[in-house]
Design an enzyme around this catalytic site. Structure first.
Site, mmCIF file in Angstrom:
data_model
loop_
_atom_site.group_PDB
_atom_site.id
_atom_site.type_symbol
_atom_site.label_atom_id
_atom_site.label_comp_id
_atom_site.label_asym_id
_atom_site.label_seq_id
_atom_site.Cartn_x
_atom_site.Cartn_y
_atom_site.Cartn_z
ATOM 1 N N SER A 45 50.253 33.904 37.519
ATOM 2 C CA SER A 45 49.525 33.413 36.342
ATOM 3 C C SER A 45 50.463 32.779 35.330
ATOM 4 O O SER A 45 49.991 32.203 34.354
ATOM 5 C CB SER A 45 48.837 34.565 35.612
ATOM 6 N N GLU B 137 46.153 24.904 39.246
ATOM 7 C CA GLU B 137 47.355 24.375 38.608
ATOM 8 C C GLU B 137 48.463 24.296 39.659
ATOM 9 O O GLU B 137 48.754 25.304 40.315
ATOM 10 C CB GLU B 137 47.818 25.289 37.465
HETATM 11 N N1 3HC Z 1 30.473 34.658 46.779
HETATM 12 C C1 3HC Z 1 29.182 34.321 46.996
HETATM 13 N N2 3HC Z 1 28.227 34.504 46.093
HETATM 14 C C2 3HC Z 1 28.583 35.056 44.926
HETATM 15 C C3 3HC Z 1 29.904 35.442 44.618
HETATM 16 C C4 3HC Z 1 30.869 35.219 45.614
HETATM 17 N N3 3HC Z 1 32.171 35.542 45.449
HETATM 18 N N4 3HC Z 1 29.950 35.962 43.390
HETATM 19 C C5 3HC Z 1 28.712 35.919 42.917
HETATM 20 N N5 3HC Z 1 27.895 35.384 43.843
HETATM 21 C C6 3HC Z 1 26.466 35.196 43.756
HETATM 22 C C7 3HC Z 1 25.791 36.341 43.031
HETATM 23 O O1 3HC Z 1 25.569 37.437 43.900
HETATM 24 C C8 3HC Z 1 24.536 35.694 42.559
HETATM 25 O O2 3HC Z 1 23.634 35.622 43.630
HETATM 26 P P1 3HC Z 1 22.089 35.998 43.407
HETATM 27 O O3 3HC Z 1 21.603 34.996 42.413
HETATM 28 O O4 3HC Z 1 21.548 35.805 44.788
HETATM 29 O O5 3HC Z 1 22.090 37.404 42.914
HETATM 30 C C9 3HC Z 1 24.970 34.260 42.236
HETATM 31 O O6 3HC Z 1 26.205 34.045 42.957
HETATM 32 C C10 3HC Z 1 25.232 34.057 40.782
HETATM 33 O O7 3HC Z 1 26.108 35.078 40.376
HETATM 34 P P2 3HC Z 1 26.441 35.315 38.873
HETATM 35 O O8 3HC Z 1 25.177 35.468 38.089
HETATM 36 O O9 3HC Z 1 27.506 36.350 38.770
HETATM 37 O O10 3HC Z 1 27.101 33.900 38.616
HETATM 38 P P3 3HC Z 1 27.122 33.034 37.326
HETATM 39 O O11 3HC Z 1 26.313 31.839 37.572
HETATM 40 O O12 3HC Z 1 26.909 33.849 36.111
HETATM 41 O O13 3HC Z 1 28.662 32.595 37.338
HETATM 42 C C11 3HC Z 1 30.970 32.868 37.062
HETATM 43 C C12 3HC Z 1 29.677 33.540 37.490
HETATM 44 C C13 3HC Z 1 31.260 31.640 37.915
HETATM 45 C C14 3HC Z 1 32.087 33.906 37.250
HETATM 46 C C15 3HC Z 1 30.823 32.436 35.559
HETATM 47 O O14 3HC Z 1 30.413 33.535 34.797
HETATM 48 C C16 3HC Z 1 32.094 31.891 34.995
HETATM 49 O O15 3HC Z 1 32.444 30.733 35.180
HETATM 50 N N6 3HC Z 1 32.854 32.742 34.245
HETATM 51 C C17 3HC Z 1 34.139 32.353 33.702
HETATM 52 C C18 3HC Z 1 35.203 32.535 34.754
HETATM 53 C C19 3HC Z 1 36.539 32.016 34.311
HETATM 54 O O16 3HC Z 1 36.737 31.466 33.232
HETATM 55 N N7 3HC Z 1 37.536 32.221 35.184
HETATM 56 C C20 3HC Z 1 38.891 31.877 34.899
HETATM 57 C C21 3HC Z 1 39.576 33.102 34.372
HETATM 58 S S1 3HC Z 1 41.261 32.816 33.998
HETATM 59 C C22 3HC Z 1 42.074 33.088 35.444
HETATM 60 O O17 3HC Z 1 41.513 33.449 36.445
HETATM 61 C C23 3HC Z 1 43.527 32.845 35.426
HETATM 62 C C24 3HC Z 1 44.291 34.110 35.597
HETATM 63 O O18 3HC Z 1 45.643 33.743 35.704
HETATM 64 C C25 3HC Z 1 44.077 35.054 34.449
#
Ligand code: 3HC
Length: 288
Positions: free
Chosen positions: A122, A155
């Protein structure tokens, strides 16, 4: 679809990032080996890939069946077996420089001369990690975002000795897994995204410490008012509160007390069942 000279990928670490990085490679057609230290961790990682592939297949979001994609994924606890035939090795081991360096030093003994060694760190120095290998020109950062399946950005971090050829091969690879590579040409701590994102979570944590907000208020403000997918506390829980904690190790800035306290109590967010929110009975977040 697979591209260029990369056909086989090894992912070291089957945790939340590792299994996702392996999954997106397998979906794109690569043969993938996932390695972790214990059999149970490997099985959990592959179990998570299987769950996700089944969800995607049910919704018609992948072109093949879940089993067809899964047939390209193998698991092992043996490092040599994992990396000896790999064209690209992606490490997603704990965020500690000595562990990263020891891993790359060992990997470098087993891989072919032209294998690329990529780190999913990270924010740690790619240049320093590369010193543990005899091929610093083939060491690079590929920083994925959680969840790798859904996040478009990778990245691509250039170490001081990373060659242009390695950068080009990695660009081709990242595009082939349907992600967008963004070059980070200065190997600075935290790269581009986390230098913006971690302070976003920290500022909310400082406000919490000072009694200026509640967890729910801060999250609701960013979700409902700003249209962010997650507020700062939900995001910290999602990525792991320890990520923010480690980000400030050896830094001139201190991590906010709520981040330190949660990390020391091993309440790291979703992965430990509790963090700023409680996940024992499912996500259940309501910003009331
Ligand atoms: N595979 C397949 N399906 C999945 C899944 C996966 N891994 N995860 C969730 N799903 C499914 C769910 O089961 C759900 O299905 P359903 O409708 O049949 O129940 C559907 O996808 C929608 O799930 P969610 O309601 O959880 O999904 P959202 O539409 O709310 O999106 C998210 C989830 C994409 C995580 C969104 O909330 C988001 O973009 N959050 C921000 C994430 C972010 O900013 N990440 C970066 C963090 S920083 C980082 O990682 C860097 C590190 O260095 C710190």
């Amino acid at each position: 679809m697979t591209t260029g000279d990369i056909e086989t990928v090894a992912v070291l670490g089957a945790g939340s990032m590792g299994h996702g990085i392996a999954e997106v490679a397998a979906i794109a057609g690569y043969s993938v080996t996932v390695r972790d230290l214990e059999e149970e961790l490997v099985e959990d990682g592959i179990g998570n890939i299987e769950w996700s592939l089944n969800k995607l297949a049910e919704k018609g979001q992948i072109d093949e069946s879940a089993d067809e994609v899964l047939a390209r994924v193998e698991g092992t606890t043996d490092l040599k077996t994992a990396v000896e035939d790999a064209d690209l090795v992606v490490e997603a081991v704990p965020e500690v420089m000595e562990i990263k360096k020891d891993t790359f030093e060992e990997v470098d003994q087993y891989t072919s001369d032209d294998a690329i060694l990529a780190s999913n760190t990270s924010g740690l120095s790619i240049t320093e990690m590369a010193t543990a290998t005899d091929h610093p020109e083939q060491v690079i950062g590929t920083h994925y975002f959680n969840p790798p399946l859904r996040m478009d950005l990778v990245e691509v971090v250039h170490g001081e000795r990373t060659s242009e050829e390695t950068v080009e091969r990695v660009h081709e690879y990242v595009e082939s897994i349907d992600k967008t590579p963004i070059d980070v040409k200065k190997d600075i701590h935290g790269f581009a995204v986390n230098n913006v994102l971690v302070p976003f979570m920290e500022e909310a944590a400082w406000m919490l410490e000072e009694g200026e907000t509640t967890i729910e208020q801060a999250d609701a403000a960013m979700v409902y008012q700003r249209g962010y997918p997650m507020g700062p506390f939900e995001l910290a829980d999602y990525t792991g509160i320890d990520i923010s904690y480690h980000f400030r190790e050896d830094s001139e800035y201190e991590a906010p007390p709520p981040i330190v306290e949660k990390t020391e109590a091993d309440e790291l967010g979703r992965k430990s069942g509790t963090g700023f929110y409680d996940y024992e009975d499912g996500p259940g977040i309501t910003y009331e």
